[in-house]
Write an enzyme that holds these catalytic residues in place. Structure first.
Site, mmCIF file in Angstrom:
data_model
loop_
_atom_site.group_PDB
_atom_site.id
_atom_site.type_symbol
_atom_site.label_atom_id
_atom_site.label_comp_id
_atom_site.label_asym_id
_atom_site.label_seq_id
_atom_site.Cartn_x
_atom_site.Cartn_y
_atom_site.Cartn_z
ATOM 1 N N HIS A 137 40.848 46.276 33.365
ATOM 2 C CA HIS A 137 40.183 45.051 33.794
ATOM 3 C C HIS A 137 38.750 45.047 33.277
ATOM 4 O O HIS A 137 38.082 46.061 33.259
ATOM 5 C CB HIS A 137 40.230 44.860 35.309
ATOM 6 C CG HIS A 137 39.686 46.010 36.094
ATOM 7 N ND1 HIS A 137 40.374 47.194 36.258
ATOM 8 C CD2 HIS A 137 38.525 46.151 36.766
ATOM 9 C CE1 HIS A 137 39.665 48.020 37.003
ATOM 10 N NE2 HIS A 137 38.521 47.420 37.320
ATOM 11 N N HIS A 139 35.001 43.345 33.620
ATOM 12 C CA HIS A 139 34.127 42.631 34.542
ATOM 13 C C HIS A 139 33.235 41.658 33.776
ATOM 14 O O HIS A 139 32.729 41.982 32.703
ATOM 15 C CB HIS A 139 33.230 43.620 35.300
ATOM 16 C CG HIS A 139 33.973 44.525 36.213
ATOM 17 N ND1 HIS A 139 34.150 44.250 37.550
ATOM 18 C CD2 HIS A 139 34.607 45.698 35.981
ATOM 19 C CE1 HIS A 139 34.840 45.236 38.102
ATOM 20 N NE2 HIS A 139 35.145 46.122 37.171
#
Length: 178
Positions: A137, A139
């Site tokens: 993931h 950010h």
């Protein structure tokens, strides 16, 4: 003698960095449990309602979601649907879509949040600080001039002027149609 003078006699070479000691953050470092794919919240989220799971946009290979524990209002994450932990495990197609969604997210944040800048980053692996190391993931954290204040340091409090659901709705509404 002052503390600085005392510190000058300690081993090591003084540098220009000031240290901010944050022992309360050890909970993020010390927790070694990493969810398996069957319990991964990033794998679970796409099977649920977008409002419930704070999904802002669904792409073909990746999606954009609000961070449940944001550093700033509008903190987003872009991640593949597929459960892979590292950037070099993602396919070229996944990386391309993550990059495209990141660009779009930056544009949408600028339109909705009127931020002055953006921090973009990935923590690869638990040792590097990834809270959920098993699912890649990225950010995207919007930043404003002087958005840092004394609250996080003194009061262990982060001031977030907008609710997650409200911000998700505004970002989703501003997301360009394919």
């Amino acid at each position: 003698m002052t503390e600085v003078e005392d510190g000058a006699r300690l081993p090591g070479v003084p540098d220009e960095f000031q240290r901010l000691w944050t022992p309360h953050r050890m909970v993020y470092v010390a927790d070694t449990h990493q969810p398996e794919q069957h319990e991964c919240p990033f794998c679970y989220a796409p099977s649920q309602d977008d409002e419930k799971t704070l999904i802002v946009h669904r792409g073909r290979l990746a999606f954009v979601v609000m961070n449940l524990y944001p550093y700033n209002t509008g903190h987003l994450m872009v991640l593949p649907y597929r459960h892979v932990g590292l950037y070099n495990e993602a396919t070229l197609e996944e990386i391309t879509e993550i990059a495209t969604l990141t660009q779009t997210a930056m544009n949408v944040l600028g339109e909705v949040a009127h931020n002055d800048g953006v921090n973009i980053g990935m923590n690869q692996g638990a040792i590097a600080g990834a809270g959920i190391a098993g699912h890649l993931h990225q950010h995207i954290v919007p930043r404003w001039a002087q958005d840092s204040n004394f609250f996080p340091i003194i009061a262990k409090t982060k001031a977030l002027p907008r609710l997650l659901g409200e911000m998700r709705a505004d970002l989703a509404a501003a997301w360009p149609s394919p």
